[in-house]
Design an enzyme around this catalytic site. Sequence first.
Site, PDB file in Angstrom:
ATOM      1  N   HIS A 186      -7.345   1.009  -6.422  1.00 53.46           N
ATOM      2  CA  HIS A 186      -7.569   0.139  -5.250  1.00 53.46           C
ATOM      3  C   HIS A 186      -8.297  -1.131  -5.754  1.00 53.46           C
ATOM      4  O   HIS A 186      -9.457  -1.371  -5.436  1.00 53.46           O
ATOM      5  CB  HIS A 186      -8.422   0.894  -4.216  1.00 53.46           C
ATOM      6  CG  HIS A 186      -8.432   0.274  -2.857  1.00 53.46           C
ATOM      7  ND1 HIS A 186      -7.664  -0.819  -2.518  1.00 53.46           N
ATOM      8  CD2 HIS A 186      -9.137   0.598  -1.734  1.00 53.46           C
ATOM      9  CE1 HIS A 186      -7.894  -1.123  -1.257  1.00 53.46           C
ATOM     10  NE2 HIS A 186      -8.772  -0.301  -0.762  1.00 53.46           N
ATOM     11  N   ASP A 191     -17.106   7.475  -1.889  1.00 56.38           N
ATOM     12  CA  ASP A 191     -15.866   7.308  -1.115  1.00 56.38           C
ATOM     13  C   ASP A 191     -15.581   8.637  -0.420  1.00 56.38           C
ATOM     14  O   ASP A 191     -16.194   9.675  -0.739  1.00 56.38           O
ATOM     15  CB  ASP A 191     -14.704   6.920  -2.078  1.00 56.38           C
ATOM     16  CG  ASP A 191     -13.415   6.594  -1.337  1.00 56.38           C
ATOM     17  OD1 ASP A 191     -13.471   6.305  -0.122  1.00 56.38           O
ATOM     18  OD2 ASP A 191     -12.338   6.643  -1.973  1.00 56.38           O
ATOM     19  N   GLN A 199     -10.222  -3.785  -3.508  1.00 57.29           N
ATOM     20  CA  GLN A 199     -11.530  -3.351  -3.009  1.00 57.29           C
ATOM     21  C   GLN A 199     -12.630  -3.659  -4.025  1.00 57.29           C
ATOM     22  O   GLN A 199     -13.726  -4.067  -3.683  1.00 57.29           O
ATOM     23  CB  GLN A 199     -11.474  -1.842  -2.730  1.00 57.29           C
ATOM     24  CG  GLN A 199     -12.777  -1.295  -2.183  1.00 57.29           C
ATOM     25  CD  GLN A 199     -13.092  -1.815  -0.795  1.00 57.29           C
ATOM     26  OE1 GLN A 199     -12.258  -1.783   0.085  1.00 57.29           O
ATOM     27  NE2 GLN A 199     -14.316  -2.304  -0.589  1.00 57.29           N
ATOM     28  N   ARG A 230       0.886  -1.180   0.000  1.00 59.67           N
ATOM     29  CA  ARG A 230       0.000   0.000   0.000  1.00 59.67           C
ATOM     30  C   ARG A 230       0.910   1.212   0.000  1.00 59.67           C
ATOM     31  O   ARG A 230       1.743   1.372   0.893  1.00 59.67           O
ATOM     32  CB  ARG A 230      -0.913   0.000   1.230  1.00 59.67           C
ATOM     33  CG  ARG A 230      -1.637   1.315   1.419  1.00 59.67           C
ATOM     34  CD  ARG A 230      -2.736   1.266   2.444  1.00 59.67           C
ATOM     35  NE  ARG A 230      -3.910   0.591   1.914  1.00 59.67           N
ATOM     36  CZ  ARG A 230      -5.133   0.693   2.429  1.00 59.67           C
ATOM     37  NH1 ARG A 230      -5.347   1.437   3.497  1.00 59.67           N
ATOM     38  NH2 ARG A 230      -6.150   0.045   1.896  1.00 59.67           N
ATOM     39  N   ARG A 257     -13.583  -8.470   1.584  1.00 60.15           N
ATOM     40  CA  ARG A 257     -12.159  -8.197   1.330  1.00 60.15           C
ATOM     41  C   ARG A 257     -11.329  -9.447   1.639  1.00 60.15           C
ATOM     42  O   ARG A 257     -10.412  -9.796   0.912  1.00 60.15           O
ATOM     43  CB  ARG A 257     -11.675  -7.025   2.203  1.00 60.15           C
ATOM     44  CG  ARG A 257     -12.229  -5.666   1.839  1.00 60.15           C
ATOM     45  CD  ARG A 257     -11.764  -5.192   0.488  1.00 60.15           C
ATOM     46  NE  ARG A 257     -10.316  -5.163   0.395  1.00 60.15           N
ATOM     47  CZ  ARG A 257      -9.541  -4.172   0.837  1.00 60.15           C
ATOM     48  NH1 ARG A 257     -10.081  -3.114   1.368  1.00 60.15           N
ATOM     49  NH2 ARG A 257      -8.222  -4.228   0.701  1.00 60.15           N
ATOM     50  N   CYS A 264     -16.322   1.636   0.430  1.00 56.34           N
ATOM     51  CA  CYS A 264     -15.123   0.859   0.769  1.00 56.34           C
ATOM     52  C   CYS A 264     -14.752   0.995   2.234  1.00 56.34           C
ATOM     53  O   CYS A 264     -14.084   0.116   2.785  1.00 56.34           O
ATOM     54  CB  CYS A 264     -13.956   1.258  -0.125  1.00 56.34           C
ATOM     55  SG  CYS A 264     -13.422   2.974   0.094  1.00 56.34           S
TER      56      CYS A 264
END
Length: 306
Positions: free
Chosen positions: A129, A223, A132, A102, A291, A263
């Site tokens: 991402h 988001d 996700q 990440r 996830r 998310c």
Amino acid sequence: MRHFLTLADFSKDEILEILNIAKILKNEVKSKKYSTALANQTLGMIFEKNSTRTRVSFETGIYQLGGQGIFLSNNDTQLGRGEPIKDTARVLSSMVDLIMMRTHGHDRLEEFAHYSSVPVINGLSDDFHPMQLLADYLTMQECGKDKNPVVAYIGDGNNMAHSWLMLASKLGFELRIASPKDYAVSPKILQKAQEFAKISGAKIIITKDPKIAVMHTDVVTTDTWASMGQEDEKEARKKAFKDYCVDSTLMRFAKEDAIFLHCLPAYRGQEVSEEVLESTQSKIFQEAENRLHAQKGVMVWLHQNR
Ligand code: CP
Ligand code: NVA
């Protein structure tokens, strides 16, 4: 050897294959009979940004597959003190079997993958991402929202919006993105999505109007307005995004049985109202749990395709 840096590198069939593995592994978790597909394998997990879901799901996931994870934060490693990516990649990949990273710029991930002798997984970059999105689509499948769905993404043209562009354009469904002026998706990534859409039959609509985006949709998602690394822009962004809150008034424009995804972490009263987050339409915790299963699917798939 394959890496998992963005969905752009995967075909529709491959994405669906990974999700099928994820579903099988999810059933194993329910019956507590874990696979040993990655027995004795070690996953290095590099975090240059904070995380709750990604860290716990990868660490739990590799453990449930018979392996183990090593958490490497910037506070503890020499990477955090400026050791070059290309050196870190060669050293770590000589010792572990799989690496999750990440980070900030997507180019850091690409450089890491270039020098790594083992598969590298994107656990979030400024641009994408993808993990996700696999969890999000698994949730859509489980909720019966995978048959020609129309999805609305409301808010920042960020890593999540870009990843939705990749998913929709690869799988061939309709995606509408509503963002305020100056916060639209990257033109380069949009162009790539439009190229994929020509092949898959996906429809991509970009608008500034959240109502147009949400009208008669099956899935509504959003988001945070200020992603990790944008903390200094928080106040300016609150002003720019004030008309982009997914609240129950906006949700009424979607289909009656539409689901809401996020998310997480969510900022109540900003990109989404408390009422929508806590409504029966909201599938955010099923999505968060997915996830774990989606990531296990990716790790097993990468191992099988080495
Ligand atoms: N959605 C997500 O990636 O959450 P974390 O930042 O907690 O990992
Ligand atoms: N866009 C957000 C996603 C967090 C999971 C960020 O990058 O901070």
